[in-house]
Motif scaffolding. Structure first.
Motif, mmCIF file in Angstrom:
data_model
loop_
_atom_site.group_PDB
_atom_site.id
_atom_site.type_symbol
_atom_site.label_atom_id
_atom_site.label_comp_id
_atom_site.label_asym_id
_atom_site.label_seq_id
_atom_site.Cartn_x
_atom_site.Cartn_y
_atom_site.Cartn_z
ATOM 1 N N GLY A 126 0.822 -1.210 0.000
ATOM 2 C CA GLY A 126 0.000 0.000 0.000
ATOM 3 C C GLY A 126 0.850 1.252 0.000
ATOM 4 N N PRO A 144 0.589 5.895 -0.896
ATOM 5 C CA PRO A 144 -0.278 7.054 -1.167
ATOM 6 C C PRO A 144 -0.583 7.183 -2.646
ATOM 7 C CG PRO A 144 1.980 7.758 -0.744
ATOM 8 C CD PRO A 144 1.928 6.295 -0.459
ATOM 9 N N PRO A 145 -1.700 7.850 -3.002
ATOM 10 C CA PRO A 145 -2.044 8.034 -4.426
ATOM 11 C C PRO A 145 -0.931 8.752 -5.177
ATOM 12 C CG PRO A 145 -3.885 8.617 -3.004
ATOM 13 C CD PRO A 145 -2.705 8.418 -2.108
ATOM 14 N N GLY A 146 -0.631 8.236 -6.347
ATOM 15 C CA GLY A 146 0.365 8.858 -7.190
ATOM 16 C C GLY A 146 1.789 8.437 -6.906
ATOM 17 N N SER A 204 5.067 6.162 -6.804
ATOM 18 C CA SER A 204 5.574 5.126 -7.703
ATOM 19 C C SER A 204 6.992 4.750 -7.315
ATOM 20 C CB SER A 204 5.547 5.615 -9.160
ATOM 21 O OG SER A 204 6.416 6.733 -9.324
ATOM 22 N N TYR A 210 0.052 -3.115 -6.099
ATOM 23 C CA TYR A 210 0.020 -1.830 -5.414
ATOM 24 C C TYR A 210 -1.419 -1.448 -5.115
ATOM 25 C CZ TYR A 210 4.873 -1.360 -6.910
ATOM 26 O OH TYR A 210 6.229 -1.566 -7.101
ATOM 27 N N GLN A 213 -3.679 1.752 -3.411
ATOM 28 C CA GLN A 213 -3.635 3.109 -2.892
ATOM 29 C C GLN A 213 -4.211 3.153 -1.489
ATOM 30 O OE1 GLN A 213 -5.587 5.815 -5.578
ATOM 31 N NE2 GLN A 213 -4.022 5.597 -7.185
ATOM 32 N N VAL A 266 -5.285 5.797 1.449
ATOM 33 C CA VAL A 266 -5.589 7.200 1.783
ATOM 34 C C VAL A 266 -5.827 7.289 3.265
ATOM 35 C CG1 VAL A 266 -7.113 9.145 1.385
ATOM 36 C CG2 VAL A 266 -6.559 7.591 -0.519
#
Length: 430
Positions: A392, A394-396, A398, A424, A426, A428
């Motif tokens: 896991g 955070p969004p974005g 890589s 992967y 995401q 939040v």
């Protein structure tokens, strides 16, 4: 306690009664008028431990096997002389608590049904066990053990060996061989019918069913179950304790593995049936070995002293033969156990490697959510085939080289190359 009813042949009345008097045994004698070969019937109570030596002594005095001797349970005996007799023959150990050789033989015979009933009940129990395995239902599997008629043949071979009853021995061995074949065949046929008629979901993976998979790759602990069942079965029958629950334990060592082997055959995976078939065989042999050793240990011997040396030699050969075969199978089970242990260690090492990787500064924004090791289908020696890592972040976020790093570090602990899939997700946080 036992009540013995003994028919006294003509000319043996005084000898028999003197024997009972010498042993301090209370008795009642009635005249016998139904046959000219017998003059009287004697009734006398005995402690369980005294039945065998007293009957042997009476036999030596002239009572042959053609005479009627009936031994039945006695609930209560009120007699001072009986109390003294009980104190003489019972000292609290297993040998003094055991039933007589004559009763043991009768009990072993009574526990083995006729062949037709034995075959029918074995087939039914195998079918029920197969249904329970496919349903992944422990309750149904236990129910199949209750109706399995396996305790008689399993214990009869040991009893026949130690008391020099070769007819009982060969009959019991035959029953066991036929029982194993019938159980596996019945399970395979029933499972094939269930599969072809789509009673179970099409494409069912039997290795994903817990009740089946655990018997396709048995470990060394299974041997302890069979040995314990054999000892418990013999102790229960030798001491006159109910053998019903022990029969369930013996069936637990035989019926579910046989059903699992049948399911694997029906699903076209004969290699998967190897482990469960070996488990059935090692359990059968272990029950016989444990029973044979226990019976000899508690003191059962043939009634004919001239046959003692021959019987002892025969028992020794059978014990050695069974022990060698069980040892070979134990090595096989030990190899399966070692393979499972290696797989467990690999999973632990893989998890630690992933966690250490994510502790690096460049990956500190990621966290390990799950790690699954998918095993191959090379039963019974299964090894890791694929590792699925769920991470896991955070969004974005890589990390292009993270999957390669995890793949490299995980494969350091694998004997053969293992595929690594990194997923992967995401995450939040609010």
């Amino acid at each position: 306690m036992r009540l013995v009813q003994l028919t006294i042949p003509t000319g043996k009345r005084q000898t028999i009664l003197e024997t009972l008097d010498d042993r301090g045994i209370d008795y009642v004698v009635t005249d016998e008028e139904s046959s000219r070969d017998y003059t009287a019937v004697a009734y006398f109570p005995l402690p369980s431990a005294a039945v065998e030596p007293i009957l042997d002594e009476i036999h030596e005095a002239g009572i042959d096997e053609d005479a009627y001797t009936v031994v039945v349970d006695a609930e209560t005996v009120v007699s001072r002389r009986f109390a003294e007799l009980k104190a003489e023959y019972e000292d609290g150990d297993v040998e003094s608590e055991r039933i007589s050789r004559q009763e043991l033989q009768a009990e072993a015979d009574s526990l083995t049904p006729t062949f037709e009933i034995f075959a029918t009940m074995t087939i039914i129990s195998a079918v029920v066990a197969t249904a329970g395995l496919l349903l992944d239902s422990p309750a149904v599997v236990v129910g199949s053990m209750v109706i399995a008629p396996l305790i008689g043949p399993a214990l009869g071979a040991s009893v026949g060996s130690v008391i020099d009853d070769e007819e009982l021995f060969f009959e019991s061995v035959t029953y066991q061989i036929v029982g194993v074949v019938l159980a596996i065949a019945a399970a395979a046929i029933f499972a094939w019918i269930v599969k072809t008629t789509n009673v179970v979901p099409p494409g069912l993976d039997i290795t994903a069913v817990d009740e089946i998979s655990e018997r396709l790759a048995p470990d060394l602990l299974s041997l302890a179950i069979a040995l314990g069942a054999g000892v418990a079965g013999i102790v229960s029958i030798a001491t006159g304790i109910s053998v019903a629950l022990v029969g369930v334990m013996i069936a637990a060592a035989l019926i579910p593995p046989a059903a699992a082997a049948g399911v694997a055959i029906a699903w076209g995976q004969p290699s998967a049936a190897i482990g469960s078939t070996v488990l059935v065989l090692v359990n059968v042999l272990s029950v016989n070995l444990a029973g044979l050793l226990t019976l000899w240990y508690v003191g059962y011997r043939p009634d004919n002293l001239f046959a003692l040396d021959e019987t002892e030699s025969r028992v020794r050969r059978r014990v050695i033969g069974l022990a060698v075969i069980v040892l070979v199978f134990a090595v096989f089970l030990g190899a399966i156990t070692y393979t499972s242990w290696e797989a467990g260690n690999f999973e632990q090492d893989a998890r630690e490697e992933v966690e250490l990787t994510l502790e690096d500064e460049e990956y500190d924004q990621f966290q390990l959510l799950d790690l699954e090791v998918v095993m191959d289908d090379n039963y019974p020696f299964r090894g890791p085939e694929r590792v699925v890592v769920t991470i896991g972040g955070p969004p974005g976020a890589s990390a292009p080289d993270l999957a390669d790093t995890i793949h490299e570090r995980v494969n350091r602990h694998a004997d053969d190359p293992v595929d690594v899939q990194v997923r992967y997700v995401q995450v939040v946080e609010r």
